[in-house]
Enzyme design. Structure first.
Site, PDB file in Angstrom:
ATOM      1  N   TYR A  32       6.721   7.303  -6.080  1.00  0.00           N
ATOM      2  CA  TYR A  32       5.965   8.183  -5.179  1.00  0.00           C
ATOM      3  C   TYR A  32       6.310   7.812  -3.727  1.00  0.00           C
ATOM      4  CZ  TYR A  32       2.906  12.053  -4.508  1.00  0.00           C
ATOM      5  OH  TYR A  32       2.449  13.310  -4.210  1.00  0.00           O
ATOM      6  N   HIS A  37       9.055   3.420   1.843  1.00  0.00           N
ATOM      7  CA  HIS A  37      10.068   3.140   0.825  1.00  0.00           C
ATOM      8  C   HIS A  37      11.471   3.477   1.343  1.00  0.00           C
ATOM      9  CE1 HIS A  37       6.587   3.974  -2.039  1.00  0.00           C
ATOM     10  NE2 HIS A  37       7.002   2.792  -2.432  1.00  0.00           N
ATOM     11  N   GLN A 153       1.846 -10.595  -1.925  1.00  0.00           N
ATOM     12  CA  GLN A 153       2.909 -10.407  -2.918  1.00  0.00           C
ATOM     13  C   GLN A 153       4.228 -10.989  -2.413  1.00  0.00           C
ATOM     14  OE1 GLN A 153       3.644  -6.662  -5.228  1.00  0.00           O
ATOM     15  NE2 GLN A 153       5.184  -6.283  -3.671  1.00  0.00           N
ATOM     16  N   MET A 184       1.449   3.008   5.586  1.00  0.00           N
ATOM     17  CA  MET A 184       1.918   3.923   4.535  1.00  0.00           C
ATOM     18  C   MET A 184       1.776   3.279   3.175  1.00  0.00           C
ATOM     19  SD  MET A 184       5.030   6.066   6.028  1.00  0.00           S
ATOM     20  CE  MET A 184       4.872   6.888   7.596  1.00  0.00           C
TER      21      MET A 184
END
Ligand code: PAF
Length: 286
Positions: A32, A37, A153, A184
């Site tokens: 998505y 990204h 992470q 985002m």
């Protein structure tokens, strides 16, 4: 652009590329795609000869009452976007091929996973480190690129790579934000207009912490009170955590200094859980 659905196909192709002397940069994603990204893919293209994007909504990093079913997915839309980037291959495996019957191994990082998201999402980081090590073994990248929005992470993956002598260089990209400051995230697609306003509670809390700190408020107790009141003034927000932590150890801090990161996780309307973070004293840009 190649699309591989099985670990065997992906690995075969990656081996051929390595034999012909090509380096691979991997961008692990759950799909998505948004501008964040695409920026990761562009950074990856600068780091090696061939970019591989993995697209896998990894079930083992979602708890039983989390949003695995509601996680936004649109493979065709993602393929249209990714074809516009310099991406050589997409690895989009099925859950069955990643976790076949009998699967029982887990990779986990101990201490860094107990703070922040680790407190409210038990098992989440073990799911992340397990799937990321599998992706590294399958794609055999030279470089892997991650976003800094998932700050904990990133720290955990860096630790795992160092501890396990994994020959992958980890590169990170600063948070990509909407014009109004919202970090985002694929999960933003699940925000209705009212919740989209409440989502601004995170980035504005970060800016407020910076401003108060500039004005001389460095006590974490005091700053936390200010931020909690600010976040809760947005309708429908519930705070998972608003923590001032050491950027490397992730341990809680009592007084803000150059190493302090404000890490935030806020639930909007009980449905969408968003995270954000940043140095309270921003690093000077070069
Ligand atoms: O950050 C993500 O999108 C995921 O946690 C990752 C690294 C792709 C592992 O599933």
């Amino acid at each position: 652009m190649e699309i591989f659905k099985s670990p065997e196909e992906m690995r075969g192709w990656a081996r051929e590329q390595a034999l012909s002397g090509k380096t691979i940069s991997l961008v692990p994603t759950m799909g998505y795609f948004h501008e964040g990204h695409l920026s990761l893919m562009r950074l990856a293209a600068q780091q090696g000869d061939l970019v591989v994007v993995s697209l896998f909504v990894n079930p083992t990093q979602f708890g039983p009452n989390e949003d695995l079913d509601r996680y936004p997915r649109d493979f065709e839309r993602d393929m249209t976007l990714v074809r516009q980037e310099k991406v050589a291959a997409v690895f989009a495996p099925t859950p069955e091929s990643m976790y076949p019957q009998g699967f029982q191994t887990e990779v986990s990082v101990r201490n860094l996973a107990i703070y922040l998201c680790g407190r409210t999402r038990p098992g989440h980081f073990a799911g992340v480190t397990t799937v990321v090590s599998k992706l590294f073994n399958i794609v055999q990248p030279d470089v892997a690129v991650f976003g800094e929005k998932d700050f904990q992470q990133l720290a955990i993956i860096r630790r795992m790579v160092c501890d396990m002598n994994i020959p992958v260089r980890i590169v990170s990209l600063p948070i990509v934000r909407e014009a109004d400051g919202l970090a985002m995230s694929s999960r933003n697609a699940n925000l209705d207009p009212a919740n989209r306003v409440a989502a601004l509670s995170l980035s504005t809390a970060l800016y407020l912490a910076r401003e108060r700190c500039r004005q001389g408020v460095t006590s974490v107790v005091e700053l936390t009170k200010i931020l909690e009141a600010h976040i809760l003034s947005f309708a429908g927000t519930a705070i998972d955590y608003a923590s001032f932590v050491d950027s490397e150890t992730l341990e809680p801090m009592t007084v803000v200094d150059e190493r302090t990161v404000l890490a935030l996780a806020v639930r909007i309307d009980g449905k969408v859980r968003l995270i954000d973070n940043g140095y309270v004293i921003p690093k000077p840009t070069n």
